[in-house]
Design an enzyme around this catalytic site. Structure first.
Site, mmCIF file in Angstrom:
data_model
loop_
_atom_site.group_PDB
_atom_site.id
_atom_site.type_symbol
_atom_site.label_atom_id
_atom_site.label_comp_id
_atom_site.label_asym_id
_atom_site.label_seq_id
_atom_site.Cartn_x
_atom_site.Cartn_y
_atom_site.Cartn_z
ATOM 1 N N LYS A 1 -23.916 -9.940 25.944
ATOM 2 C CA LYS A 1 -24.746 -9.005 25.740
ATOM 3 C C LYS A 1 -23.943 -7.096 25.979
ATOM 4 O O LYS A 1 -24.861 -6.626 26.067
ATOM 5 C CB LYS A 1 -25.911 -9.437 27.321
ATOM 6 C CG LYS A 1 -26.149 -10.485 27.328
ATOM 7 C CD LYS A 1 -27.145 -10.559 26.169
ATOM 8 C CE LYS A 1 -27.418 -12.208 25.744
ATOM 9 N NZ LYS A 1 -28.469 -12.047 25.189
ATOM 10 N N LYS B 1 -41.857 -17.523 30.104
ATOM 11 C CA LYS B 1 -43.235 -16.839 29.826
ATOM 12 C C LYS B 1 -44.092 -17.762 30.173
ATOM 13 O O LYS B 1 -43.777 -18.907 29.783
ATOM 14 C CB LYS B 1 -43.067 -16.043 28.612
ATOM 15 C CG LYS B 1 -41.837 -15.089 28.142
ATOM 16 C CD LYS B 1 -42.196 -14.662 26.812
ATOM 17 C CE LYS B 1 -40.590 -13.494 27.084
ATOM 18 N NZ LYS B 1 -40.199 -13.827 25.281
ATOM 19 N N GLU C 1 -31.781 -6.774 26.164
ATOM 20 C CA GLU C 1 -31.285 -7.858 24.841
ATOM 21 C C GLU C 1 -31.892 -7.694 23.379
ATOM 22 O O GLU C 1 -33.050 -7.532 23.123
ATOM 23 C CB GLU C 1 -31.730 -9.652 25.945
ATOM 24 C CG GLU C 1 -30.773 -9.373 26.700
ATOM 25 C CD GLU C 1 -31.074 -10.657 27.760
ATOM 26 O OE1 GLU C 1 -32.141 -11.611 27.114
ATOM 27 O OE2 GLU C 1 -31.132 -11.127 28.649
ATOM 28 N N ASN D 1 -32.831 -10.948 20.768
ATOM 29 C CA ASN D 1 -32.941 -12.188 20.854
ATOM 30 C C ASN D 1 -33.097 -12.213 18.632
ATOM 31 O O ASN D 1 -33.538 -12.150 18.146
ATOM 32 C CB ASN D 1 -34.220 -13.260 20.717
ATOM 33 C CG ASN D 1 -34.462 -13.303 21.923
ATOM 34 O OD1 ASN D 1 -33.205 -12.974 23.340
ATOM 35 N ND2 ASN D 1 -35.401 -12.480 22.898
ATOM 36 N N ARG E 1 -33.892 -15.538 16.562
ATOM 37 C CA ARG E 1 -34.382 -15.987 16.146
ATOM 38 C C ARG E 1 -35.952 -16.152 16.352
ATOM 39 O O ARG E 1 -35.960 -15.022 16.368
ATOM 40 C CB ARG E 1 -34.533 -17.243 17.180
ATOM 41 C CG ARG E 1 -34.575 -16.938 18.611
ATOM 42 C CD ARG E 1 -34.635 -18.044 19.954
ATOM 43 N NE ARG E 1 -35.396 -17.632 21.118
ATOM 44 C CZ ARG E 1 -35.543 -17.174 21.843
ATOM 45 N NH1 ARG E 1 -33.585 -16.543 22.104
ATOM 46 N NH2 ARG E 1 -36.178 -16.510 23.128
#
Ligand code: MV4
Length: 450
Positions: free
Chosen positions: A116, A237, A287, A289, A291
């Site tokens: 990060k 989420k 951040e 991601n 994917r």
């Protein structure tokens, strides 16, 4: 084009990838643990290979077993889905050593964003607005004190190897800093085998808004707008929507362009999500991601683009099927994540599905691997069904959701479906002004009301 894709995942996302393969006339290979022999993804793929016992570390996370499955089936490529090995740079590297294509970004880009601190430094250098914070890793308590003083309290301590809310410590006053700093380092070491931490200004009650991007690996990149993922519980989420109710066209274009330009400069290949906290009209990168995400369908619905097919095109070096100026979104989409969990404590509720009926009709989509007679195993993620709606505007999407929830039948296990009836009745939800802490307060209030 790729000829045979091994899908290194299970459940609804494995089905999602297999469906894209079928439409592209690419052969698909399912892998499964012994607990998943009767799973829908095994039935739907062209062929399947058992990769080990139920425990994920012995099957879906076992790199040698997955490589062996590729060799057995003669797969030329692997789609990792989300979770499991999807953001493991070593997996991407080992595949490449075996001349198997990883459908995703390079190991270097996965590693860069997995750390990060390096992600934030990279994004700062590329002109992406970040949360004010320490300049890189905070090595000593003296550095932490100086940094926190400069940032201003409250501050949050985050693990560089963390992400997704793991290994964070909120510090509201200077006198708490020392204890929290040492605790954060100890926890980071035991959780991630890496004790590096960094500091950020703690933003109060922001929204969580993420931008979907794609890069073709040759320096071209596009964005597909945002998703508002603020409705969450304990960093999971619960409901996502696109577009966000709080952005105007100018803000959307501006942040989208910043993200796409950054991704282009990196020569990033594949799908990615750039996560921001959004507060008082400003975006703050937290951040990235690397994917495809659980909530990708809401972007697909409003843009009419198959994101998994785009991933496959990019992996076969064919580039994207569209240019930025050729695409725009229409209407509004909402996704509800339905988990096999018992309310109010969200305890796992695996077991036999006695009856399953999926809603349908215009603008209603279900991504699920459920069927009547299926047994939800206790070993994996509790997500069993994603209900996704698309309407010409938010009001219509909400009406469709309300209607579709009434049609949905999942009998045999407890599910979180009932939660959405409550959320849909909330004024804050209807206004769209909710933030990242809203749902947890709402759940506390509604359980007290009973
Ligand atoms: C923050 C924050 C406030 N200020 N960082 C949690 C998940 C991880 N991706 C980052 N997270 C947060 N970082 C600063 N500087 C609040 C959160 C946060 C949060 C973020 C997104 C969605 C839900 C959340 C729930 C609690 C805290």
């Amino acid at each position: 084009m790729l000829k045979k894709i091994l899908v290194a995942n299970r459940g609804e996302i494995a089905l999602r990838v297999i469906r894209a393969c079928k439409e592209l006339k690419i052969a698909s290979v399912a892998v499964h643990s012994t607990a998943d022999s009767n799973s829908m993804h095994v039935k739907m793929a062209d062929e399947s290979v058992c990769i080990g016992p139920p425990k994920a570390s012995d099957s879906y996370l076992n790199i040698p077993n997955i490589i062996a499955a590729c060799e057995i089936a003669g797969a030329d490529s692997v789609h990792p889905g989300y979770g499991f090995l999807s953001e493991n740079p070593n997996f991407a590297e080992v595949l490449s050593d075996h001349k198997i294509i990883f459908i995703g970004p390079s190991a270097e880009h996965i590693r860069l964003m997995g750390d990060k601190v390096s992600a934030k430094r990279t994004m700062t250098d590329l002109g992406v607005p970040c949360v004010p914070g320490s300049k890189g890793i905070v090595e000593t308590i003296e550095q932490a004190e100086a940094s926190a003083k400069q940032i201003g309290y409250p501050v949050i301590i985050k693990a560089s190897a963390g992400g997704g809310g793991r290994g964070m410590k909120l510090v509201t006053q200077p006198k708490e800093l020392s204890e929290s700093y040492h605790a954060a380092k100890t926890e980071a070491e035991s959780a991630f085998g890496n004790d590096e931490v960094y500091l950020e200004k703690y933003l109060l009650n922001p929204k969580h808004i993420e931008i979907q991007i794609f890069g073709d690996g040759f320096g071209n990149a596009i964005h597909l707008g945002e998703r508002d993922c603020s409705i969450q519980r304990r960093h999971q989420k619960v409901l996502e929507e696109a577009p966000s109710t709080v952005l105007n066209e100018k803000q959307r274009k501006e942040i989208g362009l910043i993200c796409a330009q950054a991704i282009a400069k990196l020569k990033y290949a594949g799908a990615g999500t750039i996560e921001f906290l959004y507060s008082a009209g400003n975006f703050y990168f937290i951040e990235m991601n690397t994917r495809i995400q659980v909530e990708h369908p809401i972007t697909e619905e409003i843009f009419g683009i198959d994101l998994v097919k785009e991933q496959i095109r990019i992996a076969s070096k064919q580039g994207l099927s569209f240019k930025q100026e050729e695409v725009n979104f229409i209407g509004h989409s909402i996704e509800c994540r339905i988990n096999a969990e018992k309310i109010p404590n969200f305890t796992a509720s695996p077991g036999l599905i006695n009856a399953y009926h999926a809603p349908g009709g215009l603008g209603v989509r279900i991504d699920s691997a459920l069927y009547t007679g299926y047994r939800v195993p206790p070993y994996y993620d509790s997500l069993i069904c994603k209900l996704i709606v698309h309407g010409k505007n938010r009001k219509e999407a909400i009406a469709k959701l309300e209607r579709a929830l009434k049609e949905l039948i999942i009998d045999g296990v407890d599910t979180t479906a009932g939660l959405f009836d409550l959320i849909l009745k909330s004024d804050t939800f209807l206004k769209g002004t909710y933030d990242i802490v809203w749902l947890e307060n709402f759940l506390n209030e509604t359980s007290q009301a009973k």
